[in-house]
Motif scaffolding. Sequence first.
Motif, PDB file in Angstrom:
ATOM      1  N   ILE A  81       0.850  -1.196   0.000  1.00 33.23           N
ATOM      2  CA  ILE A  81       0.000   0.000   0.000  1.00 33.23           C
ATOM      3  C   ILE A  81       0.884   1.243   0.000  1.00 33.23           C
ATOM      4  N   LEU A  82       0.682   2.086  -0.992  1.00 34.21           N
ATOM      5  CA  LEU A  82       1.381   3.367  -1.090  1.00 34.21           C
ATOM      6  C   LEU A  82       0.342   4.477  -0.976  1.00 34.21           C
ATOM      7  N   ALA A  83       0.472   5.312   0.052  1.00 29.32           N
ATOM      8  CA  ALA A  83      -0.460   6.422   0.245  1.00 29.32           C
ATOM      9  C   ALA A  83       0.097   7.679  -0.418  1.00 29.32           C
ATOM     10  N   MET A  84      -0.736   8.298  -1.218  1.00 30.01           N
ATOM     11  CA  MET A  84      -0.372   9.566  -1.855  1.00 30.01           C
ATOM     12  C   MET A  84      -1.110  10.658  -1.092  1.00 30.01           C
ATOM     13  N   ILE A  85      -0.382  11.403  -0.261  1.00 28.46           N
ATOM     14  CA  ILE A  85      -1.014  12.336   0.679  1.00 28.46           C
ATOM     15  C   ILE A  85      -0.383  13.724   0.562  1.00 28.46           C
ATOM     16  N   SER A  86      -1.124  14.711   1.006  1.00 31.37           N
ATOM     17  CA  SER A  86      -0.601  16.079   1.041  1.00 31.37           C
ATOM     18  C   SER A  86       0.231  16.270   2.307  1.00 31.37           C
ATOM     19  N   ALA A  87       1.097  17.268   2.297  1.00 34.55           N
ATOM     20  CA  ALA A  87       1.997  17.495   3.429  1.00 34.55           C
ATOM     21  C   ALA A  87       1.230  17.807   4.704  1.00 34.55           C
ATOM     22  N   GLN A  88       0.034  18.359   4.573  1.00 31.64           N
ATOM     23  CA  GLN A  88      -0.748  18.728   5.749  1.00 31.64           C
ATOM     24  C   GLN A  88      -1.742  17.630   6.160  1.00 31.64           C
ATOM     25  N   HIS A  89      -1.469  16.397   5.767  1.00 30.14           N
ATOM     26  CA  HIS A  89      -2.405  15.318   6.066  1.00 30.14           C
ATOM     27  C   HIS A  89      -2.527  15.134   7.576  1.00 30.14           C
ATOM     28  N   PRO A  90      -3.754  15.057   8.088  1.00 30.53           N
ATOM     29  CA  PRO A  90      -3.939  15.032   9.539  1.00 30.53           C
ATOM     30  C   PRO A  90      -3.608  13.695  10.207  1.00 30.53           C
ATOM     31  N   GLN A  91      -3.588  12.602   9.450  1.00 35.73           N
ATOM     32  CA  GLN A  91      -3.343  11.306  10.059  1.00 35.73           C
ATOM     33  C   GLN A  91      -1.857  11.035  10.205  1.00 35.73           C
ATOM     34  N   SER A  92      -1.472  10.412  11.297  1.00 38.06           N
ATOM     35  CA  SER A  92      -0.076  10.102  11.573  1.00 38.06           C
ATOM     36  C   SER A  92       0.418   8.997  10.636  1.00 38.06           C
ATOM     37  N   ILE A  93       1.563   9.238  10.006  1.00 43.17           N
ATOM     38  CA  ILE A  93       2.169   8.214   9.149  1.00 43.17           C
ATOM     39  C   ILE A  93       2.534   6.992   9.977  1.00 43.17           C
ATOM     40  N   LEU A  94       3.008   7.201  11.206  1.00 43.12           N
ATOM     41  CA  LEU A  94       3.370   6.064  12.059  1.00 43.12           C
ATOM     42  C   LEU A  94       2.147   5.191  12.342  1.00 43.12           C
ATOM     43  N   ALA A  95       1.016   5.814  12.584  1.00 42.66           N
ATOM     44  CA  ALA A  95      -0.199   5.044  12.819  1.00 42.66           C
ATOM     45  C   ALA A  95      -0.594   4.246  11.583  1.00 42.66           C
ATOM     46  N   LEU A  96      -0.419   4.831  10.411  1.00 39.79           N
ATOM     47  CA  LEU A  96      -0.747   4.135   9.162  1.00 39.79           C
ATOM     48  C   LEU A  96       0.197   2.955   8.926  1.00 39.79           C
ATOM     49  N   LEU A  97       1.475   3.131   9.276  1.00 40.50           N
ATOM     50  CA  LEU A  97       2.428   2.024   9.128  1.00 40.50           C
ATOM     51  C   LEU A  97       2.024   0.834   9.994  1.00 40.50           C
ATOM     52  N   ASP A  98       1.417   1.111  11.146  1.00 43.01           N
ATOM     53  CA  ASP A  98       0.999   0.035  12.048  1.00 43.01           C
ATOM     54  C   ASP A  98      -0.169  -0.771  11.500  1.00 43.01           C
ATOM     55  N   VAL A  99      -0.922  -0.226  10.550  1.00 37.60           N
ATOM     56  CA  VAL A  99      -2.108  -0.936  10.038  1.00 37.60           C
ATOM     57  C   VAL A  99      -1.934  -1.380   8.593  1.00 37.60           C
ATOM     58  N   GLY A 100      -0.697  -1.398   8.088  1.00 40.97           N
ATOM     59  CA  GLY A 100      -0.465  -1.994   6.774  1.00 40.97           C
ATOM     60  C   GLY A 100       0.136  -1.098   5.717  1.00 40.97           C
ATOM     61  N   LEU A 101       0.304   0.205   5.989  1.00 39.21           N
ATOM     62  CA  LEU A 101       0.903   1.089   4.988  1.00 39.21           C
ATOM     63  C   LEU A 101       2.344   0.680   4.720  1.00 39.21           C
ATOM     64  N   GLY A 102       2.696   0.621   3.412  1.00 34.25           N
ATOM     65  CA  GLY A 102       4.064   0.264   3.054  1.00 34.25           C
ATOM     66  C   GLY A 102       4.967   1.471   2.861  1.00 34.25           C
ATOM     67  N   ASP A 103       4.432   2.552   2.289  1.00 31.12           N
ATOM     68  CA  ASP A 103       5.224   3.757   2.040  1.00 31.12           C
ATOM     69  C   ASP A 103       4.258   4.887   1.692  1.00 31.12           C
ATOM     70  N   TYR A 104       4.783   6.114   1.564  1.00 28.31           N
ATOM     71  CA  TYR A 104       3.913   7.243   1.202  1.00 28.31           C
ATOM     72  C   TYR A 104       4.632   8.145   0.204  1.00 28.31           C
ATOM     73  N   TYR A 105       3.816   8.869  -0.534  1.00 28.13           N
ATOM     74  CA  TYR A 105       4.303   9.820  -1.543  1.00 28.13           C
ATOM     75  C   TYR A 105       3.598  11.147  -1.279  1.00 28.13           C
TER      76      TYR A 105
END
Length: 321
Positions: A81-105
């Motif tokens: 899973i690659l999340a494409m998010i804006s710099a001001q995204h309100p959700q914590s990247i660390l929290a997303l990594l804990d539920v399956g996120l592989g990387d972000y752009y």
Amino acid sequence: MKVLFVDPDPHARTEAVGAVLARRGHVMTAAHDATAALAACVDVPFDLVLLVSDTSSGAARLELEPLCRAITHARSPAPFILAMISAQHPQSILALLDVGLGDYYLLPFEPERFEVRLRLVERDIAHEALRRAEADEQARMRSKLVLTDRLVSVGTLAAGVAHEINNPLMYVLTNLEYVSRQLAAPHVLAWDEGDERRARLHKALAQAREGADRVRQIVRGLRTFSRGDEDRRGPVSVQDVLEASIDMAWNEIRHRARLVREYEPVSLVEANEARLGQVFLNLLVNAAQAIPEGAVERNEVRVILRMHDPRRVHVEIRDTG
């Protein structure tokens, strides 16, 4: 690769992302909300899922945390899973990594920068696929080694097993031959209900059936020890497995000691039948081989089966060697 692209704004980036993916030789499927994305993940084994959550636009925003968790559990193995998010995204990247996120752009989308990240993701996916393949191969090799070890144990007992099969098989054949001769005799049609020959035939058939049942028991034991389903677990009768192991080891035991059974009623256990049988067989053979041949009446192998507590079954194998 099969790629799922999920963007609530179908007109913002879909065409540009699809062009980069096509250039890299990937096949893209588009979805525009979480429900469609999950349905697609259930139906298709995607290698990569791209989730867009752009807070800078006025379009609806994906709730990434529950969606990542759901996608991860929708299929095994889970896609990258690659999340494409804006710099001001309100959700914590660390929290997303804990539920399956592989990387972000980080948005905005720029084709060249996105392709660089895509190539890094492709490398990660390839490494993970190789790791899974190696782990699967190692698991297969371990299973083969365990099965080989079990068959070696059975092989060392092969002569005894052949002897155990041969004895009942001989009286099956002898009794069937006797019945065949009697039925072929001319006087067979003159029998009445009290004829002694009829009683002898019934006895011969009963002995043949007994011998066939004995052969069936021995073959059932052989099948238990030849199974390769190392990971299969289920309800197992410990007494049945013990008896199959005793059948296999009997030729080793009977020339050295008396076999004494102390069985109490026990519940079924959750186990792998073949592995459990291998353990019992090894213990029985070791017990028998600890006793010299020739003094059967002075030695014994004692098999004890009882409940240890309401959740555990106790098995004990003792010898006088």
